[in-house]
Design a protein around this motif. Structure first.
Motif, PDB file in Angstrom:
ATOM      1  N   ILE A   1      88.542  43.814  32.816  1.00 42.43           N
ATOM      2  CA  ILE A   1      87.555  42.823  32.386  1.00 42.43           C
ATOM      3  C   ILE A   1      86.243  42.835  33.171  1.00 42.43           C
ATOM      4  O   ILE A   1      85.252  42.253  32.724  1.00 42.43           O
ATOM      5  CB  ILE A   1      88.151  41.396  32.416  1.00 42.43           C
ATOM      6  CG1 ILE A   1      88.448  40.951  33.852  1.00 42.43           C
ATOM      7  CG2 ILE A   1      89.399  41.318  31.549  1.00 42.43           C
ATOM      8  CD1 ILE A   1      88.874  39.498  33.969  1.00 42.43           C
ATOM      9  N   GLU A   2      86.224  43.462  34.348  1.00 45.86           N
ATOM     10  CA  GLU A   2      84.987  43.522  35.130  1.00 45.86           C
ATOM     11  C   GLU A   2      84.384  44.936  35.025  1.00 45.86           C
ATOM     12  O   GLU A   2      84.911  45.794  34.342  1.00 45.86           O
ATOM     13  CB  GLU A   2      85.263  43.159  36.591  1.00 45.86           C
ATOM     14  CG  GLU A   2      85.787  41.735  36.803  1.00 45.86           C
ATOM     15  CD  GLU A   2      84.699  40.653  36.737  1.00 45.86           C
ATOM     16  OE1 GLU A   2      83.526  40.983  36.462  1.00 45.86           O
ATOM     17  OE2 GLU A   2      85.036  39.475  36.962  1.00 45.86           O
TER      18      GLU A   2
ATOM     19  N   LEU B   1      90.007  43.410  45.692  1.00 46.55           N
ATOM     20  CA  LEU B   1      90.916  42.318  46.025  1.00 46.55           C
ATOM     21  C   LEU B   1      90.163  41.160  46.672  1.00 46.55           C
ATOM     22  O   LEU B   1      90.384  39.989  46.333  1.00 46.55           O
ATOM     23  CB  LEU B   1      92.027  42.816  46.951  1.00 46.55           C
ATOM     24  CG  LEU B   1      92.994  43.852  46.355  1.00 46.55           C
ATOM     25  CD1 LEU B   1      93.997  44.318  47.409  1.00 46.55           C
ATOM     26  CD2 LEU B   1      93.728  43.302  45.136  1.00 46.55           C
ATOM     27  N   CYS B   2      89.265  41.472  47.596  1.00 41.38           N
ATOM     28  CA  CYS B   2      88.457  40.427  48.251  1.00 41.38           C
ATOM     29  C   CYS B   2      87.565  39.717  47.236  1.00 41.38           C
ATOM     30  O   CYS B   2      87.507  38.482  47.190  1.00 41.38           O
ATOM     31  CB  CYS B   2      87.576  41.035  49.340  1.00 41.38           C
ATOM     32  SG  CYS B   2      88.441  41.749  50.741  1.00 41.38           S
ATOM     33  N   TRP B   3      86.868  40.517  46.449  1.00 37.22           N
ATOM     34  CA  TRP B   3      85.881  39.977  45.509  1.00 37.22           C
ATOM     35  C   TRP B   3      86.528  39.081  44.465  1.00 37.22           C
ATOM     36  O   TRP B   3      86.028  37.983  44.166  1.00 37.22           O
ATOM     37  CB  TRP B   3      85.152  41.136  44.849  1.00 37.22           C
ATOM     38  CG  TRP B   3      83.957  40.772  44.026  1.00 37.22           C
ATOM     39  CD1 TRP B   3      82.677  40.570  44.461  1.00 37.22           C
ATOM     40  CD2 TRP B   3      83.920  40.605  42.596  1.00 37.22           C
ATOM     41  NE1 TRP B   3      81.854  40.286  43.401  1.00 37.22           N
ATOM     42  CE2 TRP B   3      82.578  40.301  42.250  1.00 37.22           C
ATOM     43  CE3 TRP B   3      84.886  40.682  41.596  1.00 37.22           C
ATOM     44  CZ2 TRP B   3      82.190  40.076  40.930  1.00 37.22           C
ATOM     45  CZ3 TRP B   3      84.498  40.452  40.279  1.00 37.22           C
ATOM     46  CH2 TRP B   3      83.173  40.162  39.962  1.00 37.22           C
ATOM     47  N   THR B   4      87.634  39.526  43.901  1.00 39.91           N
ATOM     48  CA  THR B   4      88.291  38.721  42.868  1.00 39.91           C
ATOM     49  C   THR B   4      88.918  37.465  43.455  1.00 39.91           C
ATOM     50  O   THR B   4      88.936  36.415  42.797  1.00 39.91           O
ATOM     51  CB  THR B   4      89.376  39.533  42.135  1.00 39.91           C
ATOM     52  OG1 THR B   4      90.313  40.081  43.092  1.00 39.91           O
ATOM     53  CG2 THR B   4      88.764  40.673  41.331  1.00 39.91           C
TER      54      THR B   4
ATOM     55  N   PHE C   1      84.166  41.498  30.050  1.00 43.27           N
ATOM     56  CA  PHE C   1      85.075  41.963  29.006  1.00 43.27           C
ATOM     57  C   PHE C   1      86.329  41.103  28.848  1.00 43.27           C
ATOM     58  O   PHE C   1      87.346  41.566  28.347  1.00 43.27           O
ATOM     59  CB  PHE C   1      85.483  43.417  29.297  1.00 43.27           C
ATOM     60  CG  PHE C   1      84.311  44.339  29.494  1.00 43.27           C
ATOM     61  CD1 PHE C   1      83.439  44.616  28.450  1.00 43.27           C
ATOM     62  CD2 PHE C   1      84.047  44.913  30.716  1.00 43.27           C
ATOM     63  CE1 PHE C   1      82.345  45.454  28.621  1.00 43.27           C
ATOM     64  CE2 PHE C   1      82.967  45.755  30.916  1.00 43.27           C
ATOM     65  CZ  PHE C   1      82.103  46.021  29.852  1.00 43.27           C
ATOM     66  N   GLY C   2      86.270  39.846  29.299  1.00 39.29           N
ATOM     67  CA  GLY C   2      87.425  38.992  29.159  1.00 39.29           C
ATOM     68  C   GLY C   2      87.464  37.905  30.203  1.00 39.29           C
ATOM     69  O   GLY C   2      86.489  37.652  30.905  1.00 39.29           O
ATOM     70  N   THR C   3      88.631  37.281  30.329  1.00 42.62           N
ATOM     71  CA  THR C   3      88.831  36.200  31.287  1.00 42.62           C
ATOM     72  C   THR C   3      90.078  36.478  32.103  1.00 42.62           C
ATOM     73  O   THR C   3      91.124  36.814  31.538  1.00 42.62           O
ATOM     74  CB  THR C   3      89.012  34.856  30.551  1.00 42.62           C
ATOM     75  OG1 THR C   3      87.851  34.604  29.757  1.00 42.62           O
ATOM     76  CG2 THR C   3      89.192  33.719  31.542  1.00 42.62           C
TER      77      THR C   3
END
Length: 224
Positions: free
Chosen positions: A27-28, A199-202, A216-218
């Protein structure tokens, strides 16, 4: 499938990091950046274009920004193409000072902050540089990098975050190695440094800030 947790040095953890990586890639932004590595010593127009795919926003507010980057970016000959987790302590003591100077030189270019610098540097040394944008810096170092004006201070914060990243990757290397084995079906391979920054960013964006906007989504599968 047995569950595993990626443990960060700040006390946070992610259960089943493979699920998080897969959801990010769904999605990112993934294609158009992670498939554009170029292991050379000079920043090129292609690097700038790829970094912009990952929201570097070069030239968005200043049409001469990319020109300055291409003309003033430091040569990377002194920075080896190594994986962050494979650098010994004696090597790291020397290398981190070189990286600090590279950060400083990039950030001293008008309009360039740490995030833009490292989005470009990751393309040139993908195993060495996780992407340290404002979300990742906040997650790792607990500071808002945009509140600092001086390039040297931003470079110091970048090194602090990079040192945390190195230790976290080394402490979780078995989990990352297993994750690498399990995601070989993805169309674009990623280094442990890149898996780590995802992993950090999300965790900062999706979980802590509860921001579920994505191109591209949730996010839903890997978010508690």
């Amino acid at each position: 499938m047995s569950q595993v947790s990626f443990m960060f040095s700040n006390g946070k953890s992610i259960l089943n990091p493979e699920d998080r990586i897969r959801e990010y890639c769904e999605i990112e932004i993934y294609q158009g950046y992670d498939d554009k590595h170029s292991i050379t010593n000079k920043i090129t127009r292609s690097d700038v274009d790829a970094a912009n795919k990952l929201y570097a926003m070069i030239d968005r507010y200043d049409k001469f920004e990319s020109k300055r980057i291409l003309e003033e970016s430091p040569d990377l000959e002194s920075i080896p193409n190594m994986d962050l987790e494979n650098i010994s302590e004696p090597e790291w003591k020397i290398l981190k000072n070189k990286i600090k100077q590279i950060f400083y030189k990039f950030i001293s270019i008008k309009g360039v902050g740490l995030a833009k610098a490292v989005k470009l540097l990751h393309l040139k040394r993908p195993g060495l540089f996780p992407i340290l944008d404002s979300f990742v810096i906040k997650f790792l170092a607990g500071v808002d990098i945009n509140s600092f004006e001086w390039p040297l201070k931003k470079a110091e914060i970048g090194i602090r975050a990079l040192e945390i990243a190195r230790k976290d990757i080394m402490n979780n290397i078995k989990i990352l190695s297993k994750t690498q084995q399990n995601i070989v079906d993805l169309p674009i391979p990623m280094t442990n440094a890149r898996l780590y920054d995802i992993l950090c960013w999300t965790e900062e964006k999706w979980v802590i800030r509860d921001n579920h906007n994505a191109p591209f989504g949730t996010p839903s599968k890997s978010v508690p």
